[in-house]
Design an enzyme around this catalytic site. Structure first.
Site, mmCIF file in Angstrom:
data_model
loop_
_atom_site.group_PDB
_atom_site.id
_atom_site.type_symbol
_atom_site.label_atom_id
_atom_site.label_comp_id
_atom_site.label_asym_id
_atom_site.label_seq_id
_atom_site.Cartn_x
_atom_site.Cartn_y
_atom_site.Cartn_z
ATOM 1 N N GLU A 279 -4.933 7.371 -2.016
ATOM 2 C CA GLU A 279 -5.198 5.993 -1.584
ATOM 3 C C GLU A 279 -6.511 5.900 -0.823
ATOM 4 O OE1 GLU A 279 -2.727 2.249 0.351
ATOM 5 O OE2 GLU A 279 -2.146 4.293 0.874
ATOM 6 N N THR A 473 -2.918 0.631 5.119
ATOM 7 C CA THR A 473 -4.375 0.679 5.256
ATOM 8 C C THR A 473 -5.091 -0.102 4.171
ATOM 9 O OG1 THR A 473 -4.416 2.802 4.072
ATOM 10 C CG2 THR A 473 -4.323 2.878 6.471
ATOM 11 N N CYS A 474 -4.478 -0.228 2.993
ATOM 12 C CA CYS A 474 -5.140 -0.991 1.928
ATOM 13 C C CYS A 474 -5.250 -2.470 2.279
ATOM 14 C CB CYS A 474 -4.379 -0.846 0.620
ATOM 15 S SG CYS A 474 -4.796 0.641 -0.282
ATOM 16 N N PHE A 475 -4.334 -2.938 3.135
ATOM 17 C CA PHE A 475 -4.298 -4.366 3.453
ATOM 18 C C PHE A 475 -4.656 -4.633 4.910
ATOM 19 C CE2 PHE A 475 -0.962 -3.255 0.354
ATOM 20 C CZ PHE A 475 -1.496 -3.865 -0.767
#
Length: 507
Positions: A279, A473-475
């Protein structure tokens, strides 16, 4: 379960890179993998098998963490040396141990029984870990009176000048004091010029628009090795020079604007890279892999055992006959495992090996192990602390799940953040975004998946005092339980920040 897969890199004494998944099995005959547990400041020498008093010509100096084939003779535990096989096929001897002030110090041991590297010691403050690293570097430093390096060039040429030096100088010269002198400028290097120079060097050698590095496809803030490029002598030289210069900056205590991504930091520390780390490299690919694993009908996806990098025009087969092999529900775990290993490891093996070799020539792995850094600690040591403006962070926060700006739990959270010391603020930022770096333009420019602007978000999480905060963490999202008091919130977050904030759970 492929989601629990992890791989650790093994770096041979000539720079060859291999990947270990699980325990190392004995090789044919008596040969098993051995690891260099400890060595002196300039490595561990290999000697001739027939004459142990004579160094082997052209043999590399082994560094702590190096893995190579070895075996002990018939004398067993009484053997003083291990017979090792070098990457070029030659065999030599290295000492098993040495006596230091009446104590036996193990130098080389079978990998299966070698002492583990220092634990991560999450309870030790970052400042103390950094002081341990500084002391280790000071023990290797060459005094001024024994020589120094003058870097004289124009300001705009400092990156190329440093790269040329990194390719030409012996490793010992990187442990000398470097003094920068910009031509046609009156300034003297009393520290300020060195800081400016190192910032320019890092910007030049880690340029993500160049052929060697690129931005991770998750936040456009961290850099990674550019995979599947033409790997020739020039590329080998550039990556080795980059490793040497990154280590030199760290050796000198200079922080530079080079935010390496999490897997690269783990490789430097010889820590396992996990599936979840994908990711940090390519968020879209990571979630696509999860969709394949969790979906009920992989056949309908019309996938084959091939992988095309986001920057590449050529697809790579994930195993023999990959172009003609369809992905099905029966083999989708294998497909994702092969894709992960290829994208994260195999596609960057050669340049990564050169980068690691150059880095350790200046700053041995033993120094990093002594400091017991985790990946977040190493990022802070290399890149330093960004100025985390809590007011700016709070002003660009969104809410969901029943929270708003006036919720007691939200107020308690921001009061806690405001009172944190700088290194803890950076750790918290790592936890919720994956990096301690504040984007240019502040928190208004935080990015989520695919480079799209995504503000920080606080979402209410059920569970109360029995629940832990969860980061996405992606958002840029933190799922924050509604704790009963500020004391409970503080206790839970401080325990979290004392650990490795870059880990992932199954939540």
């Amino acid at each position: 379960d492929v989601r629990r897969a992890s791989w650790r890199r093994l770096l041979g004494p000539r720079g060859a890179l291999a990947w270990e998944n699980g325990k190392t099995s004995p090789r044919a005959g008596d040969w098993v993998d051995h690891v260099v547990v400890s060595c002196g400041a300039f490595g561990l020498g290999v000697v001739e098998p027939e004459n142990p008093a004579r160094p082997m010509a052209g043999a590399p100096r082994l560094q702590a963490g190096d893995v190579l084939e070895g075996r002990i003779g018939e004398e067993g535990d009484d053997a003083t040396h291990v017979r090792v096989r070098l990457d070029d096929g030659r065999e030599g001897l290295v000492p098993r141990s040495r006596d230091e002030e009446g104590k036996r110090r193990v130098l080389v041991a079978p990998k299966a029984s070698a002492p583990d590297a220092a634990s991560r010691r999450p309870d030790v403050p970052f400042s103390q870990k950094l002081e341990t690293l500084r002391a280790a570097c000071a023990s290797l430093a060459v005094p001024w009176e024994e020589g120094h390096v003058d870097v004289r060039c124009r300001r705009e040429d400092v990156a190329s000048a440093a790269s040329a030096l990194a390719a030409a100088l012996p490793a010992r010269d990187f442990r000398k004091i470097w003094r920068f002198d910009f031509l046609d400028e009156p300034g003297m290097d009393a520290g300020g010029l060195a800081r400016e120079a190192w910032a320019a060097v890092a910007a030049g050698i880690f340029d993500p628009s160049g052929p060697r590095w690129r931005l991770a496809a998750v936040d456009d803030a961290t850099i990674q090795v550019r995979p599947r490029q033409k790997y020739d002598a020039a590329a080998r030289r550039d990556y080795r020079a980059a490793g040497r210069l990154a280590a030199k900056a760290l050796f000198d205590g200079q922080t530079v604007p080079a935010h390496l991504n999490v897997p690269l930091l783990k490789h430097l520390l010889s820590l396992p890279v996990t599936f979840a780390d994908l990711e940090h490299v390519d968020a879209r690919l990571y979630h696509s892999c999860l969709a394949v694993l969790d979906g009920a009908n992989a056949d309908a996806l019309c996938l084959t055992f091939c992988y095309r990098d986001r920057d590449g025009d050529v697809s790579s087969e994930l195993g023999p006959g990959g172009n003609a092999r369809d992905v099905t529900d029966e083999n989708k775990d294998e497909y994702v495992a092969r894709l992960f290993k290829h994208a994260m490891l195999d596609a960057i093996s050669a340049p990564l090996a050169s980068f690691l070799r150059g880095f350790y020539e200046v700053l041995p792995l033993a120094c990093l192990s002594a400091a017991a850094f985790d990946a977040g600690d190493l990022e802070l040591a290399i890149a330093g602390l960004d100025d985390v403006d809590v007011d700016d962070w709070r002003a660009h926060c969104e809410f969901s799940g029943g929270y708003d700006a006036d919720a007691p739990a939200v107020a308690a959270f921001w009061a806690f953040v405001a009172d944190l010391p700088p290194e803890k603020k950076a750790k918290l930022l790592q936890f919720v975004t994956g990096t301690s770096r504040v984007p240019a333009g502040g928190f208004a420019k935080l990015q989520g998946r695919d480079g799209v602007d995504k503000a920080f978000e606080l979402r209410r999480r059920p569970g109360g005092d029995a629940a832990f905060p969860v980061a996405h963490t992606c958002f840029n999202r933190l799922d924050l339980p509604e704790y009963s008091s500020s004391d409970v919130l503080q206790r839970i977050f401080l325990a979290l920040l004392d650990g490795d904030v870059l880990g992932f759970s199954d939540d």
